[in-house]
Enzyme design. Structure first.
Site, short mmCIF file in Angstrom:
data_model
loop_
_atom_site.label_atom_id
_atom_site.label_comp_id
_atom_site.label_asym_id
_atom_site.label_seq_id
_atom_site.Cartn_x
_atom_site.Cartn_y
_atom_site.Cartn_z
CG ASP A 286 -0.38 -0.28 2.51
OD1 ASP A 286 0.86 -0.40 2.59
OD2 ASP A 286 -1.14 -0.41 3.48
CG ASP B 164 2.43 0.85 11.14
OD1 ASP B 164 1.72 1.50 11.93
OD2 ASP B 164 2.24 0.85 9.92
#
Length: 847
Positions: free
Chosen positions: A54, A462
């Site tokens: 992504d 993340d």
């Protein structure tokens, strides 16, 4: 605001930079690190497969199961959206051809159009055609698909299902041009949050897949039967054409309450398999189903593996075995507890076998072995710390069409898979490993290289962050991420100049203290005792002796902590200010915001604006760095270029012709010299440049074959230990490293410090009243030079800026930053050339 004529003349007079591109490669964090929404195998040529991400671009599978990034060369500052891959297709008749739909966001704040890129040499080179609308590779629903498909019987015909209500598009010339299919009118009307107009959740998901039925007849040289999915969950979401796209109808008898995510044809069975969820994914959904559609009888069958209370998630990933008709695997899309679930059927979905079962709560029977040898940090930081061993957000799940044992599935963390899948049907103990070697898909938010300390400290989104103690470690995936504390992300990291083993980092999680300290170079950590659970994010500056932290936080302005005490507000500095610590003088900190430069000579207790330190034309201070070995030598990056001071910011001189610069860094050069690296706009475009002679010449060290995406989102740090080595932290492709020689002489020396050049645009009188600062060179890594006030002045250099100061400097919001909205109290004027653009009543952004 326009630059001064002096700056304009200076920029025009300097020669174009030399092109001397370095050879770039990834630092091996390994294991992927981000969401892999899809994997596509070529149907007839063994070993040809691609994985789309992504935010990290497209990757091609290698014979040794590693991956090679293939979209770096086209992901420039202007087209950073090429790293957002929303759809992927291969030409069934030509294994060398690959197509992808690229674009990062469909929001109001992404100005870039989407594109269809195509390659006829497996991604070595690309051609691109812009679309008249946006593509959302990092938007909700990005795991659906594939939205892009090549007619298996006619390579000239390609269909693309668009977002945002733009419908179905078709190419009849192999992807050179696309036009809208006017006969297809069902655009996919679901919007996750209709109130978020123009925002991340406020757009129509649109079309979800395009699937050709290769078993159908030809009509005018094209496959006659085509299926298209839409993001609708009311009456119909799967449509079919039986006349090669001339007309379309809803497929009769279909499920009407879920969104279709994946659709796979099993030609030997003459059947379609589809997974459904009641959310667009990849994060949401509390129910769903799996269905089989018989192409011969035109009938649907519900083959959902679970029901009742066991059905608390939707389904995403779907793999069909082309060698064994009737064999397939499906995955839960978002089973957040206790783990993801994967089911396998060998009888067309009549019965299913799960990959794990309860053995009597809380014990489980795992019918697999899980390994992360290629990226040990995955086990240390995630698998061993969470019940979700198998992952989450599983939209990619594929069985190699030419090898029933080879399978891959993508998660929000990595790409898993193995080569003994058929053991599931007998002994069941399949081997699952992280198989993401070469996929580097991390958003890097902070970098540091400590002289005499850790070679590279990388704060990432993340996955928190990683430490590489020496240059020899850069090719080996770390054993662990930053842990204890472990946060969702780390947004910055810094080291103490005189005590390089002392490191500080900041996280972005809510509800717990977000500052951590290390005294062993970032190997082990402890929570800062003075941090509370209400403040997070932002950037850090660590004093030379490691006793004071300045924190430009993301939600509470600029803060300070001394001797591990409580963080308190620094009233003199605007929220979001750029900050830095002098690396050798423990008493000095620097800051900048808008057109104002600030300095503290009392370890950040108070700051004073240095009047006229920066010339007319500067409206946005973007970055400040201090020389790793020389006290008082600093560089400031601005909209008007880079400025250097050798006297603690009392006066500055321009550093050459590079304009509109972003992040900057100094790195060790040849001998005693230091090289200045900068992201900026030069003669070769918006790129990474370097100078070894204080801007007399700038060298383009990025070149044309390596893209870094948007330069405003990148980090750069020169090695403080290895001559000519430099690191780039990208917003999606991890950390890059290169090594080379930048000719032209040293930018500064670790044994001398030059005076301000006579051409400086400021005067010594700009020094704070009552303060005399002397530039000192510190040769020892353990000593610092104290800045003392002038003996003839009774006013201490740490005089606090009065609240009644004559003019509070204008604070400018940065590009992409918020600039207005109900309840918003931050800067409301954007730095040039960006304009505050209304998104909704609660949010406006600098675009």
């Amino acid at each position: 605001m326009k630059h001064s004529s002096a700056i304009q003349l200076l920029l025009a007079a300097v020669a174009a930079p030399v092109r001397a591109a370095f050879s770039w490669k990834n630092v091996n964090i390994g294991g992927g690190g981000g969401f892999v929404p899809s994997v596509v195998f070529h149907p007839t040529t063994k070993g040809v497969a691609y994985a789309r991400t992504d935010i990290g671009g497209l990757y091609r599978l290698n014979p040794d199961d590693s991956w090679t990034a293939v979209t770096d060369s086209i992901t420039t500052d202007e087209r950073w959206g090429h790293w957002g891959i929303d759809a992927l297709a291969l030409d069934p008749q030509n294994p060398d051809k690959v197509f992808a739909a690229t674009g990062m966001y469909t929001t109001d704040w992404d100005p870039n159009p989407g594109a269809i890129i195509r390659s006829s040499d497996r991604g070595a080179t690309w051609q691109s055609v812009d679309l008249p609308f946006k593509v959302g590779g990092n938007m909700p629903g990005r795991g659906m698909g594939e939205r892009l498909a090549v007619d298996p019987k006619n390579s000239s015909i390609i269909y693309f299902g668009a977002r945002s209500g733009n419908g179905l598009w078709k190419s009849t010339n192999g992807g050179v041009t696309f036009s809208k299919v006017s006969s297809f009118t069902n655009v996919g009307t679901y919007i996750p949050d209709p109130s978020d107009v123009g925002g991340y959740n406020g757009d129509k998901i649109g079309l979800t897949f395009v699937t050709f039925d290769s078993t159908s007849s030809l009509l005018n040289g094209a496959t006659s039967r085509i299926f298209v999915g839409t993001a609708d969950n009311t009456t119909a979401s799967v449509y079919v054409s039986t006349d090669a796209g001339a007309t379309w109808t809803a497929v009769a008898g279909q499920p009407a309450k879920y969104f279709p995510h994946k659709c796979r044809l099993q030609p030997a069975e003459k059947a379609l398999y589809l997974t459904y969820s009641d959310g667009a994914g990849p994060y949401d959904g509390t129910s769903g189903g799996v269905y089989r559609y018989d192409l011969t009888t035109s009938t649907w069958k519900d083959i959902t593996p679970v029901s009742g209370g066991d059905l608390f998630y939707g389904f995403g990933g779907l793999g069909v075995d082309m060698q064994k008709p009737g064999t397939l695997v499906v995955a839960s899309l978002n089973s957040w507890w206790p783990d993801a679930q994967i089911f396998r059927s060998t009888d067309s979905g009549n019965t299913w076998s799960p990959i794990w079962e309860w053995a009597g709560y809380p014990d489980q029977n795992w019918y697999y072995g899980l390994y992360s040898d290629n990226a040990p940090w995955i086990n240390a930081g995630f698998i061993s710390q969470d019940t979700k061993r198998l992952g989450w957000m599983i939209e990619a799940l594929e069985i190699d069409p030419l090898d029933s044992d080879h399978w891959l599935y993508g998660t929000g963390l990595t790409l898993f898979g193995g080569r003994d899948l058929t053991k599931w049907d007998t002994t069941r103990n399949v081997t699952i490993s992280s198989m993401a070697v070469g996929i580097e898909e991390m958003a890097v938010l902070g970098l540091a290289s400590a002289p005499g300390g850790s070679e590279l400290l990388a704060a990432v989104g993340d996955n928190n962050g990683f430490t590489f103690k020496s240059s020899s470690d850069l090719g080996t995936s770390p054993q662990k991420p930053w842990m204890n504390p472990m946060w969702t992300s780390a947004t910055d990291v810094d080291y103490a100049g005189n005590k390089p083993q002392n490191v500080v980092r900041v996280g972005n999680s809510a509800g717990s203290p977000q500052i951590a300290l290390s005294t062993d170079g970032g190997d082990t950590w402890n929570v800062h005792p003075g941090a509370d659970s209400t403040k997070n994010s932002g950037t850090l500056a660590y004093s030379a002796e490691g006793d004071t932290i300045l924190w430009s936080s993301g939600n509470a302005g600029v803060l300070r902590s001394a001797n591990q005490g409580t963080f308190t507000a620094v009233a003199a500095l605007p929220s979001g200010a750029a900050i830095a610590a002098d690396k050798k003088n423990n008493t000095v900190f620097y800051a900048g915001s808008g057109n104002t430069f600030y300095r503290s000579t009392n370890t950040g207790t108070s700051f004073s604006a240095v009047s006229s330190a920066l010339p007319t034309g500067v409206t946005a201070v973007r970055d400040i760095i201090a020389h790793p070995l020389v006290a008082g030598e600093i560089y400031v990056s601005t909209n008007a270029g880079i400025f250097r001071s050798t006297n603690y910011g009392s006066t500055f001189s321009s550093v050459g012709s590079l304009a509109n610069t972003e992040k900057i860094s100094l790195g060790k050069g040849e001998g005693s010299s230091w090289v200045l690296y900068a992201f900026g706009r030069g003669a070769n475009g918006a790129k990474l440049y370097a100078t070894a002679n204080n801007g007399a010449t700038w060298v383009d060290i990025q070149g044309d074959s390596q893209g870094f995406g948007a330069i405003s989102a990148n980090r750069v740090v020169g090695s403080s230990n290895v001559a000519g080595q430099v690191y780039v932290g990208t917003n999606g492709r991890g950390v890059f490293c290169a090594k080379g020689v930048v000719s032209g002489g040293g930018s500064s020396s670790s044994t001398s410090s030059s005076a301000v050049a006579s051409s400086t645009t400021t005067k010594a009188s700009s020094t704070t009243a009552g303060t005399t600062l002397s530039t000192s060179v510190v040769k020892s890594s353990t000593s610092s030079t104290t800045v003392k006030p002038s003996s003839t002045s009774k006013a201490a250099s740490s005089t606090t800026t009065s609240a009644a100061a004559s003019a509070t400097p204008t604070v400018y919001a940065k590009r992409w930053g918020q600039c207005a909205g109900n309840g918003y109290t931050g800067p409301k004027v954007c730095e040039a050339p960006w304009v505050c653009t209304f998104v909704n009543d609660w949010y406006s952004q600098c675009l």
